[in-house]
Structures are given as structure tokens and as C-alpha cells.
Design a protein around this motif. Sequence first.
Motif, PDB file in Angstrom:
ATOM      1  N   VAL A 119       0.872  -1.176   0.000  1.00 26.52           N
ATOM      2  CA  VAL A 119       0.000   0.000   0.000  1.00 26.52           C
ATOM      3  C   VAL A 119       0.903   1.218   0.000  1.00 26.52           C
ATOM      4  O   VAL A 119       1.799   1.338   0.837  1.00 26.52           O
ATOM      5  CB  VAL A 119      -0.929   0.028   1.237  1.00 26.52           C
ATOM      6  CG1 VAL A 119      -1.852   1.238   1.172  1.00 26.52           C
ATOM      7  CG2 VAL A 119      -1.732  -1.264   1.345  1.00 26.52           C
ATOM      8  N   VAL A 120       0.712   2.141  -0.935  1.00 28.16           N
ATOM      9  CA  VAL A 120       1.513   3.355  -1.023  1.00 28.16           C
ATOM     10  C   VAL A 120       0.610   4.564  -0.836  1.00 28.16           C
ATOM     11  O   VAL A 120      -0.426   4.681  -1.496  1.00 28.16           O
ATOM     12  CB  VAL A 120       2.249   3.456  -2.377  1.00 28.16           C
ATOM     13  CG1 VAL A 120       3.069   4.742  -2.439  1.00 28.16           C
ATOM     14  CG2 VAL A 120       3.136   2.242  -2.585  1.00 28.16           C
ATOM     15  N   PHE A 121       1.005   5.458   0.083  1.00 25.98           N
ATOM     16  CA  PHE A 121       0.271   6.694   0.312  1.00 25.98           C
ATOM     17  C   PHE A 121       1.176   7.853  -0.066  1.00 25.98           C
ATOM     18  O   PHE A 121       2.349   7.876   0.279  1.00 25.98           O
ATOM     19  CB  PHE A 121      -0.106   6.840   1.794  1.00 25.98           C
ATOM     20  CG  PHE A 121      -0.959   5.727   2.337  1.00 25.98           C
ATOM     21  CD1 PHE A 121      -2.340   5.849   2.353  1.00 25.98           C
ATOM     22  CD2 PHE A 121      -0.388   4.571   2.833  1.00 25.98           C
ATOM     23  CE1 PHE A 121      -3.125   4.830   2.866  1.00 25.98           C
ATOM     24  CE2 PHE A 121      -1.166   3.549   3.346  1.00 25.98           C
ATOM     25  CZ  PHE A 121      -2.541   3.682   3.362  1.00 25.98           C
ATOM     26  N   GLN A 122       0.631   8.852  -0.753  1.00 23.15           N
ATOM     27  CA  GLN A 122       1.384  10.068  -1.049  1.00 23.15           C
ATOM     28  C   GLN A 122       0.741  11.221  -0.290  1.00 23.15           C
ATOM     29  O   GLN A 122      -0.423  11.549  -0.514  1.00 23.15           O
ATOM     30  CB  GLN A 122       1.376  10.387  -2.543  1.00 23.15           C
ATOM     31  CG  GLN A 122       2.201  11.607  -2.914  1.00 23.15           C
ATOM     32  CD  GLN A 122       3.690  11.327  -2.852  1.00 23.15           C
ATOM     33  OE1 GLN A 122       4.149  10.298  -3.284  1.00 23.15           O
ATOM     34  NE2 GLN A 122       4.445  12.249  -2.302  1.00 23.15           N
ATOM     35  N   ASP A 123       1.498  11.789   0.652  1.00 25.21           N
ATOM     36  CA  ASP A 123       1.003  12.920   1.430  1.00 25.21           C
ATOM     37  C   ASP A 123       1.365  14.188   0.670  1.00 25.21           C
ATOM     38  O   ASP A 123       2.501  14.660   0.717  1.00 25.21           O
ATOM     39  CB  ASP A 123       1.651  12.914   2.821  1.00 25.21           C
ATOM     40  CG  ASP A 123       1.052  13.950   3.751  1.00 25.21           C
ATOM     41  OD1 ASP A 123       0.567  14.969   3.242  1.00 25.21           O
ATOM     42  OD2 ASP A 123       1.069  13.740   4.962  1.00 25.21           O
ATOM     43  N   ILE A 124       0.412  14.726  -0.045  1.00 20.34           N
ATOM     44  CA  ILE A 124       0.690  15.845  -0.955  1.00 20.34           C
ATOM     45  C   ILE A 124       1.207  17.089  -0.223  1.00 20.34           C
ATOM     46  O   ILE A 124       2.164  17.707  -0.660  1.00 20.34           O
ATOM     47  CB  ILE A 124      -0.558  16.197  -1.784  1.00 20.34           C
ATOM     48  CG1 ILE A 124      -0.987  14.971  -2.603  1.00 20.34           C
ATOM     49  CG2 ILE A 124      -0.297  17.379  -2.693  1.00 20.34           C
ATOM     50  CD1 ILE A 124       0.056  14.436  -3.563  1.00 20.34           C
ATOM     51  N   PRO A 125       0.613  17.491   0.920  1.00 26.41           N
ATOM     52  CA  PRO A 125       1.093  18.718   1.549  1.00 26.41           C
ATOM     53  C   PRO A 125       2.564  18.668   1.940  1.00 26.41           C
ATOM     54  O   PRO A 125       3.261  19.670   1.879  1.00 26.41           O
ATOM     55  CB  PRO A 125       0.191  18.846   2.785  1.00 26.41           C
ATOM     56  CG  PRO A 125      -1.045  18.108   2.426  1.00 26.41           C
ATOM     57  CD  PRO A 125      -0.590  16.967   1.583  1.00 26.41           C
ATOM     58  N   THR A 126       3.074  17.504   2.369  1.00 27.54           N
ATOM     59  CA  THR A 126       4.456  17.434   2.838  1.00 27.54           C
ATOM     60  C   THR A 126       5.364  16.699   1.872  1.00 27.54           C
ATOM     61  O   THR A 126       6.567  16.616   2.090  1.00 27.54           O
ATOM     62  CB  THR A 126       4.520  16.722   4.199  1.00 27.54           C
ATOM     63  OG1 THR A 126       4.093  15.359   4.025  1.00 27.54           O
ATOM     64  CG2 THR A 126       3.648  17.397   5.214  1.00 27.54           C
ATOM     65  N   GLU A 127       4.802  16.148   0.793  1.00 30.28           N
ATOM     66  CA  GLU A 127       5.550  15.364  -0.179  1.00 30.28           C
ATOM     67  C   GLU A 127       6.139  14.105   0.425  1.00 30.28           C
ATOM     68  O   GLU A 127       7.053  13.509  -0.120  1.00 30.28           O
ATOM     69  CB  GLU A 127       6.643  16.211  -0.851  1.00 30.28           C
ATOM     70  CG  GLU A 127       6.084  17.402  -1.610  1.00 30.28           C
ATOM     71  CD  GLU A 127       7.147  18.195  -2.327  1.00 30.28           C
ATOM     72  OE1 GLU A 127       8.334  17.914  -2.139  1.00 30.28           O
ATOM     73  OE2 GLU A 127       6.774  19.116  -3.074  1.00 30.28           O
ATOM     74  N   MET A 128       5.635  13.693   1.574  1.00 29.04           N
ATOM     75  CA  MET A 128       6.096  12.459   2.186  1.00 29.04           C
ATOM     76  C   MET A 128       5.453  11.270   1.490  1.00 29.04           C
ATOM     77  O   MET A 128       4.257  11.276   1.236  1.00 29.04           O
ATOM     78  CB  MET A 128       5.734  12.412   3.676  1.00 29.04           C
ATOM     79  CG  MET A 128       6.203  11.120   4.365  1.00 29.04           C
ATOM     80  SD  MET A 128       5.501  10.888   6.005  1.00 29.04           S
ATOM     81  CE  MET A 128       3.846  10.322   5.590  1.00 29.04           C
ATOM     82  N   GLU A 129       6.258  10.281   1.186  1.00 30.37           N
ATOM     83  CA  GLU A 129       5.727   9.039   0.629  1.00 30.37           C
ATOM     84  C   GLU A 129       5.788   7.958   1.695  1.00 30.37           C
ATOM     85  O   GLU A 129       6.855   7.695   2.265  1.00 30.37           O
ATOM     86  CB  GLU A 129       6.515   8.609  -0.600  1.00 30.37           C
ATOM     87  CG  GLU A 129       5.938   7.360  -1.255  1.00 30.37           C
ATOM     88  CD  GLU A 129       6.622   7.027  -2.557  1.00 30.37           C
ATOM     89  OE1 GLU A 129       7.395   6.062  -2.569  1.00 30.37           O
ATOM     90  OE2 GLU A 129       6.374   7.736  -3.547  1.00 30.37           O
ATOM     91  N   ARG A 130       4.662   7.340   1.970  1.00 34.11           N
ATOM     92  CA  ARG A 130       4.589   6.274   2.966  1.00 34.11           C
ATOM     93  C   ARG A 130       4.227   4.979   2.260  1.00 34.11           C
ATOM     94  O   ARG A 130       3.205   4.897   1.577  1.00 34.11           O
ATOM     95  CB  ARG A 130       3.531   6.610   4.020  1.00 34.11           C
ATOM     96  CG  ARG A 130       3.388   5.542   5.115  1.00 34.11           C
ATOM     97  CD  ARG A 130       2.433   6.012   6.182  1.00 34.11           C
ATOM     98  NE  ARG A 130       1.060   6.089   5.686  1.00 34.11           N
ATOM     99  CZ  ARG A 130       0.060   6.655   6.347  1.00 34.11           C
ATOM    100  NH1 ARG A 130       0.276   7.238   7.500  1.00 34.11           N
ATOM    101  NH2 ARG A 130      -1.158   6.669   5.842  1.00 34.11           N
ATOM    102  N   THR A 131       5.076   3.998   2.397  1.00 32.76           N
ATOM    103  CA  THR A 131       4.859   2.703   1.768  1.00 32.76           C
ATOM    104  C   THR A 131       4.756   1.631   2.841  1.00 32.76           C
ATOM    105  O   THR A 131       5.608   1.557   3.736  1.00 32.76           O
ATOM    106  CB  THR A 131       6.001   2.358   0.802  1.00 32.76           C
ATOM    107  OG1 THR A 131       6.127   3.381  -0.178  1.00 32.76           O
ATOM    108  CG2 THR A 131       5.747   1.031   0.119  1.00 32.76           C
ATOM    109  N   ILE A 132       3.725   0.814   2.740  1.00 33.70           N
ATOM    110  CA  ILE A 132       3.538  -0.322   3.636  1.00 33.70           C
ATOM    111  C   ILE A 132       3.684  -1.584   2.800  1.00 33.70           C
ATOM    112  O   ILE A 132       2.976  -1.759   1.810  1.00 33.70           O
ATOM    113  CB  ILE A 132       2.140  -0.307   4.293  1.00 33.70           C
ATOM    114  CG1 ILE A 132       1.900   1.019   5.007  1.00 33.70           C
ATOM    115  CG2 ILE A 132       1.998  -1.476   5.276  1.00 33.70           C
ATOM    116  CD1 ILE A 132       0.441   1.241   5.359  1.00 33.70           C
ATOM    117  N   GLU A 133       4.601  -2.435   3.201  1.00 34.84           N
ATOM    118  CA  GLU A 133       4.767  -3.711   2.526  1.00 34.84           C
ATOM    119  C   GLU A 133       4.556  -4.842   3.517  1.00 34.84           C
ATOM    120  O   GLU A 133       5.089  -4.804   4.630  1.00 34.84           O
ATOM    121  CB  GLU A 133       6.148  -3.837   1.884  1.00 34.84           C
ATOM    122  CG  GLU A 133       6.333  -2.913   0.690  1.00 34.84           C
ATOM    123  CD  GLU A 133       7.636  -3.152  -0.043  1.00 34.84           C
ATOM    124  OE1 GLU A 133       7.866  -2.451  -1.042  1.00 34.84           O
ATOM    125  OE2 GLU A 133       8.432  -4.024   0.380  1.00 34.84           O
TER     126      GLU A 133
END
Length: 258
Positions: A8-22
Motif C-alpha cells: 500500500v503506497v500513500f502520497q502525502d501531498i502537503p508534505t511530499e512524504m511518501e509512505r509505503t507499507i509492505e
Amino acid sequence: MNGIVGIVVFQDIPTEMERTIEVLSNQTDLIQRAFSLALAKIETAIEERGLCTIALAGGSTPKPLYEAMAEQILPWDKIHVFWGDERYVPPNHPDSNQAMARRTWLDRVPIPATNIHPIPTDEADPAIAAMKHEAELRLFFGDDKNIPTIDLILLGMGDDGHTASLFPHTEALQVQERLVTVGNKDGQPRITFTVPLINQARCVMFIVAGAGKQAALAQIFSPVADPMAYPARLIQPQRELWWLLDEAAGQQFKAASS
């Protein structure tokens, strides 16, 4: 990729943080994936900046990761090792995070002694030890004002949702003006990186195993939950965040990605 049963990949647009759950099929695959990612981050940091700074996690889960690292041929003189937290025990104590990492990895490779930066635990007052380690960090990174940027911070998570030595409903969670502070585990002091220092890292990687983590993970990834009760929820670095879970821990994410 072998062993991955859910992503599951989330892109946090306001902070440009990419969070990936594997979600990996078992602990062996979990450690192999963590090893591959960590090695890539180390190599990229050295290529781009001439050195790599890495902060290690304690506990039993990362031991095989460190053992795998010990088998690598790397430019050890360009790698600097820190710890995200430490139990307040002597460095040769069986519970010491430093001792575990030295035994499984650092004593088995030709890394210069000056590249190893353990958290001091020899002060009568743990608060003094925390201040000494913060001073060492600032001296190493050459910045007395800003929060240093560590290339890679490895973290685990307890069944209660704690990470590093940031335990539920403890004062350490609210420390904002320091890099290092005193944590508290059932009345026992520990030294820990603060939330702001962890969140400044270029990459934060959680390595989490076991069905006992499911309840805390559900709260950490819930749209609404109390971060004071589940401290790992506070870890929101500005750049990369990886959650690597074995199948036992990551059932909810396996279902979400299928």
C-alpha cells in the motif's frame, strides 16, 4: 518481488512524504526486504553525499538484518552508526542495544571506531547523558541550530505502539526543542531520539513482526487516534517512510491491497 504479499503506497501531498507499507510473507522475507532497502539507502547516501549516517534499532527483530550487513563488503570508513535509543545500562550489558549491534555486526567489520557513536549511559543523571549525546550529534553534523538530517533511521514497534524509547503517555513524546531526551519504561530511564529528530531523517524504516502488533497498527493507521497512546503514529518524516511488516502483523494491509 518474492515474499511480498501486499503493498500500500500513500502520497502525502502537503508534505511530499511518501509512505509505503509492505507485507512480507514471513520474517525471513521481512529481513531480506529490510536488508535490500537499507543497503540501497546506504549506497545512495555515499554516492550522493560521500558518507552515510544510520541510526539502529534495538530488540530482537533486526538481529538477522545486522548479521546480513556484517557479511557485506562496504566502504566502512564512510558509514557512521548511531542508535535511536538505548537502555540505561552499561555498554556490555545483555540488554544494551549497542552490545547487540556490536556483537552481530559492528565488531565483525572493519569500521573505524570513530565512526561508531553510541549513546552514553555512564552518567549518574540520564538527563546529562542525553545532553552529551545531543552535543555529539550537533558537533558531528556541524549545526548548532537546525535539526540534523540522518540518512536512515531503523525503528521497531512494540505491542503498545511505542517506538525507540517513546512510550505511551510519557513526557518524551512532547519534547520538541531537543534532539535527544530521557524516555521512561516502567520507571526505568532510557535515552531516546526525539520525534523531531526522527522526522527529519531522509528515510525512516519500521521493521515489525508478530500478530501482537495488529491492534496497535490498526490505531496507528486509523484516520483518528490518539498519538499519545500510540507513539509510532507521531513518526511522520518529511521524506520517505517505510513500514515493513510480516504477514502476522500486516493482515489488515494484505487485505487492503488484494
